[in-house]
Design an enzyme around this catalytic site. Sequence first.
Site, PDB file in Angstrom:
ATOM      1  N   ASP A 168       0.921  -1.209  -0.066  1.00  0.00           N
ATOM      2  CA  ASP A 168       0.078   0.129   0.147  1.00  0.00           C
ATOM      3  C   ASP A 168       0.637   1.239   0.083  1.00  0.00           C
ATOM      4  O   ASP A 168       0.336   2.206  -0.491  1.00  0.00           O
ATOM      5  CB  ASP A 168      -1.010  -0.020   1.094  1.00  0.00           C
ATOM      6  CG  ASP A 168      -1.745   1.203   1.172  1.00  0.00           C
ATOM      7  OD1 ASP A 168      -2.516   1.422   0.295  1.00  0.00           O
ATOM      8  OD2 ASP A 168      -2.033   1.707   2.105  1.00  0.00           O
ATOM      9  N   LEU A 249      -7.246   6.348   2.969  1.00  0.00           N
ATOM     10  CA  LEU A 249      -7.301   7.301   1.969  1.00  0.00           C
ATOM     11  C   LEU A 249      -6.073   7.619   1.068  1.00  0.00           C
ATOM     12  O   LEU A 249      -6.098   8.415   0.357  1.00  0.00           O
ATOM     13  CB  LEU A 249      -7.680   8.808   2.630  1.00  0.00           C
ATOM     14  CG  LEU A 249      -9.031   8.719   3.468  1.00  0.00           C
ATOM     15  CD1 LEU A 249      -9.110  10.141   4.287  1.00  0.00           C
ATOM     16  CD2 LEU A 249     -10.112   8.593   2.595  1.00  0.00           C
ATOM     17  N   ARG A 250      -4.965   6.706   1.511  1.00  0.00           N
ATOM     18  CA  ARG A 250      -3.857   6.714   0.572  1.00  0.00           C
ATOM     19  C   ARG A 250      -4.144   6.806  -0.859  1.00  0.00           C
ATOM     20  O   ARG A 250      -3.464   7.442  -1.785  1.00  0.00           O
ATOM     21  CB  ARG A 250      -2.791   5.870   0.990  1.00  0.00           C
ATOM     22  CG  ARG A 250      -1.536   5.834   0.049  1.00  0.00           C
ATOM     23  CD  ARG A 250      -0.424   5.326   0.672  1.00  0.00           C
ATOM     24  NE  ARG A 250       0.339   5.454   1.860  1.00  0.00           N
ATOM     25  CZ  ARG A 250       0.311   4.937   3.250  1.00  0.00           C
ATOM     26  NH1 ARG A 250      -0.222   3.742   3.165  1.00  0.00           N
ATOM     27  NH2 ARG A 250       0.775   5.267   4.126  1.00  0.00           N
ATOM     28  N   ALA A 251      -5.016   5.601  -1.498  1.00  0.00           N
ATOM     29  CA  ALA A 251      -5.299   5.672  -2.880  1.00  0.00           C
ATOM     30  C   ALA A 251      -5.846   6.706  -3.411  1.00  0.00           C
ATOM     31  O   ALA A 251      -5.645   7.176  -4.488  1.00  0.00           O
ATOM     32  CB  ALA A 251      -6.302   4.473  -3.034  1.00  0.00           C
TER      33      ALA A 251
END
Length: 344
Positions: A168, A249-251
């Site tokens: 991720d 929320l990294r995506a």
Amino acid sequence: MTPTPAPVSAPLAFPFAALIGQTELQQALLLAAIDPGLGGVLISGPRGTAKSTAARALAELLPEGQLVTLPLAASEDRVTGSLDLNAALQDNALRFAPGLLARAHQGVLYVDEINLLPDALVDTLLDAAASGINTVERDGVSYSHAARFALIGTMNPEEGELRPQLLDRFGLMVQLENCFDAGVRQQIVKARLQFELDPVAFRAGYAELQHALTEQIHAARARLNTLAFSDAVHAHVSALCIAAQVDGLRADLVMLHAARALAALEGAAAITPAHVDTVAPAVLRHRRGSDSAPPPPAASQPPASESTKPTEPAEAEGDWGYLPPQNTGLTAVKAVLPLSAKKP
């Protein structure tokens, strides 16, 4: 007296513009070069799919930097750098020995077989790649320096996977496959043979394209912060990430930054949902939830008037794998009394 061996110059790199059949990989690498804060590119694929060739080719497009290769056996001090604690305590002077992260500043840090590195070291690399800063701490003494580089990690899935937490952290992921198109294979082999026969002449044939790519990267970097995200782009990114059932929320953040880098690369006046759609596969490939799946191509879905599929019960909507009740063909079986119930 033993003669001193003559120094050997580094081999010439295969031109980035000459890569064949690697459009998605080339795009991901260019985006990482434009905005290293994306968090790097993870290239997964079987051996012999030009993973290392592409990484070395990208570094040549960044004349202000260089390609730094991280060995598998590298220690943490060699990667991050080290502090001379005795000098700090005795002479009140901070002495820092730069590591590979300092050398990779404004260039490319290439890590082959990154899935075989210790998790703690991979985490350190990803921290520096995302923040652009490397911090070394030892016994209360701290030193930080700029470390803005494009991180490129390669791996062969047959040799093991990265933990989901580390996957991720990578901004983009490209999945390479073996090529079974005879025409494309022949083009790749012919280009490689020409390069090996006369690398100088081969590279000369791509010099103009290489120069144009270098100028394009510099121009995109200059335009990057002038492009703003509209509400329509935010909404589209949120919808894609929700549909993919990503964690956190990294995506969303990576997708927005990647779309902006692509718009800057193309010289677009604004970031559009089309830019988001282009970068979404590389952003979501390693983050997609286990219960989600990419939507089928619209062309493969026949119109409702032409579909011969029977209407399913309302309960089946949204329930993947649902099957309506079927006749299982049960046959009545004569009951058999237990031994204790049989008459003597």
